[in-house]
Design a protein around this motif. Structure first.
Motif, PDB file in Angstrom:
ATOM      1  N   VAL A   5       0.851  -1.182   0.000  1.00 36.58           N
ATOM      2  CA  VAL A   5       0.000   0.000   0.000  1.00 36.58           C
ATOM      3  C   VAL A   5       0.890   1.236   0.000  1.00 36.58           C
ATOM      4  CG1 VAL A   5      -1.930   1.151   1.145  1.00 36.58           C
ATOM      5  CG2 VAL A   5      -1.603  -1.308   1.431  1.00 36.58           C
ATOM      6  N   THR A   6       0.527   2.210  -0.825  1.00 37.96           N
ATOM      7  CA  THR A   6       1.320   3.436  -0.896  1.00 37.96           C
ATOM      8  C   THR A   6       0.630   4.554  -0.144  1.00 37.96           C
ATOM      9  OG1 THR A   6       2.159   2.776  -3.033  1.00 37.96           O
ATOM     10  CG2 THR A   6       2.381   5.093  -2.457  1.00 37.96           C
TER      11      THR A   6
ATOM     12  N   ALA B 295       7.176   2.216  15.910  1.00 31.12           N
ATOM     13  CA  ALA B 295       8.269   2.083  14.939  1.00 31.12           C
ATOM     14  C   ALA B 295       7.699   1.827  13.546  1.00 31.12           C
ATOM     15  CB  ALA B 295       9.212   0.959  15.352  1.00 31.12           C
ATOM     16  N   GLY B 296       6.632   1.020  13.490  1.00 30.61           N
ATOM     17  CA  GLY B 296       5.992   0.729  12.213  1.00 30.61           C
ATOM     18  C   GLY B 296       5.415   1.977  11.566  1.00 30.61           C
ATOM     19  N   ALA B 297       4.845   2.846  12.397  1.00 27.36           N
ATOM     20  CA  ALA B 297       4.287   4.093  11.876  1.00 27.36           C
ATOM     21  C   ALA B 297       5.400   4.946  11.269  1.00 27.36           C
ATOM     22  CB  ALA B 297       3.581   4.849  12.996  1.00 27.36           C
ATOM     23  N   LEU B 298       6.513   5.046  11.979  1.00 25.92           N
ATOM     24  CA  LEU B 298       7.658   5.801  11.459  1.00 25.92           C
ATOM     25  C   LEU B 298       8.118   5.217  10.128  1.00 25.92           C
ATOM     26  CD1 LEU B 298       9.846   6.473  14.617  1.00 25.92           C
ATOM     27  CD2 LEU B 298       8.782   8.164  13.122  1.00 25.92           C
ATOM     28  N   TRP B 299       8.139   3.913  10.094  1.00 28.92           N
ATOM     29  CA  TRP B 299       8.559   3.212   8.871  1.00 28.92           C
ATOM     30  C   TRP B 299       7.663   3.580   7.696  1.00 28.92           C
ATOM     31  CZ3 TRP B 299      12.710   0.515   7.480  1.00 28.92           C
ATOM     32  CH2 TRP B 299      12.637  -0.278   6.334  1.00 28.92           C
TER      33      TRP B 299
ATOM     34  N   VAL C 163       4.318   0.548   1.942  1.00 25.77           N
ATOM     35  CA  VAL C 163       4.540  -0.586   2.831  1.00 25.77           C
ATOM     36  C   VAL C 163       4.239  -1.866   2.067  1.00 25.77           C
ATOM     37  CG1 VAL C 163       3.699  -1.747   4.899  1.00 25.77           C
ATOM     38  CG2 VAL C 163       3.954   0.722   4.905  1.00 25.77           C
ATOM     39  N   VAL C 164       5.190  -2.782   2.040  1.00 26.98           N
ATOM     40  CA  VAL C 164       4.958  -4.085   1.407  1.00 26.98           C
ATOM     41  C   VAL C 164       5.301  -5.185   2.415  1.00 26.98           C
ATOM     42  CG1 VAL C 164       5.422  -3.281  -0.942  1.00 26.98           C
ATOM     43  CG2 VAL C 164       7.301  -4.150   0.450  1.00 26.98           C
ATOM     44  N   PRO C 165       4.718  -6.368   2.234  1.00 26.80           N
ATOM     45  CA  PRO C 165       4.977  -7.451   3.194  1.00 26.80           C
ATOM     46  C   PRO C 165       6.469  -7.784   3.291  1.00 26.80           C
ATOM     47  CG  PRO C 165       3.153  -8.030   1.771  1.00 26.80           C
ATOM     48  CD  PRO C 165       3.729  -6.773   1.215  1.00 26.80           C
TER      49      PRO C 165
END
Ligand SMILES: Nc1ncnc2c1ncn2[C@@H]1O[C@H](COP(=O)(O)OP(=O)(O)O)[C@@H](O)[C@H]1O
Ligand SMILES: [Mg+2]
Lengths: 469, 267
Positions: free
Chosen positions: A258-259, A366-370, A377-379
């Motif tokens: 998802v972009t 951390a995921g949000a920052l990523w 975000v890709v698997p």
């Protein structure tokens, strides 16, 4: 006073290292003696003399002159190997000086490792920022690297809460980073409220909440397991989640991911602007700062850098407070002996669930920052290896030490960045993929070296490590 | 169950896959009693404590504490209600200091909730101070005065036994079950522990002590319960109990003289 008395153990180690390096240097340049080699040899002699003189005065104090010379040595050595100019040497020397100086100052003033953490952060900034000023790394990539460092620092703090303090072995930590990242991008995709400034703030906390709930759901059946079984269950759960993300077409678009598209990206900037009182100035200030630095891209990464810094700092303080509270005392007691805690009238399960949920929520931050950093975000981002990076970071930094987790992340990424894309190695006959393998190799060697020489990690407590049964 | 009874084991059984560690044992403890629980190695004394304190669930039988059937209560609930045990092999929190070890046992601490922990509310701060004072008193009482800031992992075996008792005392136990508190402790420290137990007894605490040393039971306990092969063999004044031929036989049959001092490894 003899040479051996004058030099402390660790100093002797350093000196031997430097001498060895110079011997090597001399050997390599034996064929054609250049002025550079002579200069280096001169520096080596100066190092030795200074170390002798300063040690003679008062063996106990911080030997600044020697330190400076040693740092310069390291700088020139680096410049010589990596073929950077004089600027590169000075920057490296400065960074090394800050690292080592911070170490010594901490020994003197005992500020609960804050000086060391400060030195590590400052040294990294000087190293990466300096290289960039000297034209080695562009600004974009510097900001990008530092955001990555903070992202992983947060990620490691979450794992450290679970393992270092709670004794829970989680090999599936990355799953909660994935949940955080996906929550951010999927909420943004909804548009409407989620594309507004407030929406961005809320999405951040929503990401943490989603991961906390997911962590709780996983922990409810799993937390009673013996620690090694918990490790297996968590790694399996993380892989299952990744496979689901990979194969689910409707919501997460499988491998395409998802972009966080560009029309939504500025929402993060606008969100900062809505911070009462200072937000507006902050953004415009950053913008002019970015312009001053000739930061060619949008100020997005610059703003995100400060957001990442703020999130890391706030989470560090909160987690630190928690583990030092009576709550943290119980959590550590559970790590030591769960049955004994039970016999003292406290139900450990409640605490273990809380720790797991909290650690997961921190991973989601951390995921949000990523997600904000990569804007897609890709698997494939969330392979099990990531969890083990975080494990390396907390072990290098010192288990059960929050500052250590952050220091570990800094060391990990500094080494990663400095050993990446060493183009000059092609002159030694290495091809691209071989050069790419240098980073993990050096990190692996560093890890082994830590295990052998300093198993308690950078900030860890040696005395405590010896008491682990 | 007489009106004075605080703790009762009713026909307890514990079957470890074929090994009947406790095999139909019953007894009552009256409030304020000081009872010695003796028996050869492997008689089921530790298992009995585990059943009473809730560390293990019985295969069958009932545990009554005060007015309640507590058989289904968790170990932590029983401990909070004042039914507290210590472990035969001490279980200190090794990487915590002696004071921290003791503080963990302090009940009703709002700061142990996660929100209070995070925000350090006045209620939490006050309770912390109260409990710190209490921990201080207790550690002085058990004789660990100069060890407050030592990591528990550095304590000697005897000091660990003292800490084990100190932690239990933080809960203000009504009934304290002590599993071989003097075993493996040097005689001086052993005397010190005995003094403390007698003082607790004088304060009105109900004590049940597993002990190998018959001299101790003869000298200090008005009542002895002998367990053999998971059952209560004899129950009465120690002088009479030790005369009982069945007791002598059980000990000799178990290959162990009743006066022998020692500890078994099964915690
Ligand atoms: N967890 C366990 N699993 C299997 N057998 C056990 C367990 N605990 C104790 N036992 C067995 O139960 C018996 C009673 O043990 P225990 O209660 O420790 O005796 P005591 O404390 O009187 O020496 C022993 O035969 C012991 O081996
Ligand atoms: Mg026993």
């Amino acid at each position: 006073m003899t040479w051996h008395e004058a030099v402390e153990d660790q100093d002797r180690l350093l000196v031997s290292g430097v001498l060895l390096a110079f011997a090597l240097l001399a050997l390599l340049t034996w064929v054609g003696v250049s002025t550079g080699t002579l200069a280096l040899a001169g520096l080596a002699i100066v190092t030795l003399v200074v170390s002798q003189l300063e040690a003679r005065e008062d063996p106990g104090r911080v030997r600044w002159v020697w330190l400076a010379v040693l740092a310069l040595d390291a700088g020139f050595l680096y410049a010589w190997i990596a073929e950077t100019g004089l600027a590169g040497a000075v920057i490296f020397a400065l960074a090394v000086g800050i690292f080592v100086g911070g170490w010594r100052l901490e020994d003197h003033y005992e500020a609960n490792n804050w000086i060391r953490l400060g030195a590590l952060v400052l040294g990294t900034l000087v190293l990466l920022g300096g290289n960039n000023w000297a034209g080695e790394i562009p600004w974009q990539s510097l900001a990008f690297t530092l955001i990555t460092v903070f992202t992983f620092a947060v990620f490691a703090v979450g794992l450290n809460l679970e393992y270092g303090f709670g004794g829970l072995i989680n090999f599936g930590h990355v799953a909660f980073m994935a949940l955080g990242a996906y929550t951010i991008v999927l909420l943004a995709e909804l548009g409407g409220f989620w594309a507004t400034q407030l929406g961005v703030f809320v999405a951040f906390f929503a990401a943490m909440a989603v991961a906390a709930v997911a962590g709780l759901l996983l922990a409810l059946p799993a937390i009673r397991l013996r620690e090694d079984y918990l490790a297996i269950v968590t790694i399996a759960a993380a892989e299952i989640l990744r496979r689901v993300l990979l194969n689910e077409g409707e919501l997460t678009h499988g491998a395409h991911g998802v972009t966080l598209n560009s029309s939504r990206r500025p929402a993060v900037l606008e969100a900062v602007e809505t911070i009462p009182l200072l937000g507006g100035q902050l953004v415009s200030g950053l913008e002019s700062f970015a312009a001053f630095l000739d930061f060619t891209g949008s100020p997005y990464l610059m703003v995100l850098f400060f957001i990442a810094l703020a999130i890391t700092a706030v989470l560090l303080v909160l987690v630190e407070r928690l583990v030092e509270s009576p709550w943290g005392r119980v959590v550590e007691a559970i790590r030591e002996d769960e049955d004994a805690v039970r016999a003292l009238g406290v139900n450990p399960t409640v605490y273990k669930l809380q720790v797991f949920a909290l650690g997961s929520a921190v991973a989601a931050a951390a995921g949000a920052l990523w997600a904000w950093q990569l804007t897609f975000v890709v698997p494939g981002h969330f392979e099990p290896l990531r969890t083990f990076w975080a494990w390396m970071m907390i072990v290098i930094g010192g288990v059960a030490n929050n500052k250590g987790a952050i220091a570990g992340a800094f060391l990990f990424w500094t080494i990663w960045s400095l050993t990446r894309g060493l183009g000059f190695l092609t002159t030694y006959g290495l091809d691209g993929s071989q050069i790419a393998a240098i980073s993990p190799m050096v990190l692996g060697l560093m890890f082994v070296a830590f295990m052998l020489v300093k198993p308690e990690g950078l900030f860890g407590d040696k005395e405590e490590l010896e008491l682990v049964d | 169950m007489s009106t004075d009874t605080v703790l009762e084991a009713r026909d307890l059984h514990k079957d470890f896959g074929g090994v009947n560690a406790v095999d139909g044992a019953s007894f009552e403890l009256d409030a304020g009693e000081f009872v010695g629980l003796i028996g050869p190695n492997g008689a089921g004394k530790t298992t009995m404590f585990n059943l009473l304190a809730g560390s293990l669930d019985p295969t069958s039988g009932t545990v009554m504490y005060r007015e309640d059937d507590v058989t289904a209560w968790s170990a932590n609930k029983r401990a909070r209600a004042g039914l507290v045990r210590t472990f035969q092999i001490p279980r200190p929190f090794r990487r915590l200091t002696v004071r921290e070890n003791t503080m963990v046992a302090g009940p009703d601490h709002p700061g142990e909730g996660f929100v209070h922990g995070l925000f350090i509310t006045p209620r939490s701060r006050n309770r912390e101070i109260e409990l710190q004072e209490k921990a201080h008193e207790i550690l002085d009482f058990v004789g660990l005065d100069d060890k407050h800031d030592t990591l528990a992992g550095h304590l000697s075996g005897g000091q660990r036994k003292l800490l084990e008792i100190g932690r239990a005392l933080m809960l203000d136990p009504e009934v304290l079950l002590l599993d071989e508190p003097m075993a493996g402790v040097n005689p001086t420290l052993g005397e010190q522990i005995i003094d403390r137990l007698k003082e607790l007894h004088e304060r009105g605490m109900t004590l049940c002590v597993v002990e190998h040393d018959m001299d101790f039971v003869l000298a200090h306990c008005p009542r002895a319960i002998v367990m053999v092969q998971g059952q209560v063999l004899v129950d009465g004044p120690p002088s009479e109990v030790l005369e009982d031929p069945r007791v002598l036989e059980a000990y000799l049959g178990g290959g162990q003289a009743p006066t022998e001092r020692g500890g078994d490894a099964s915690a």
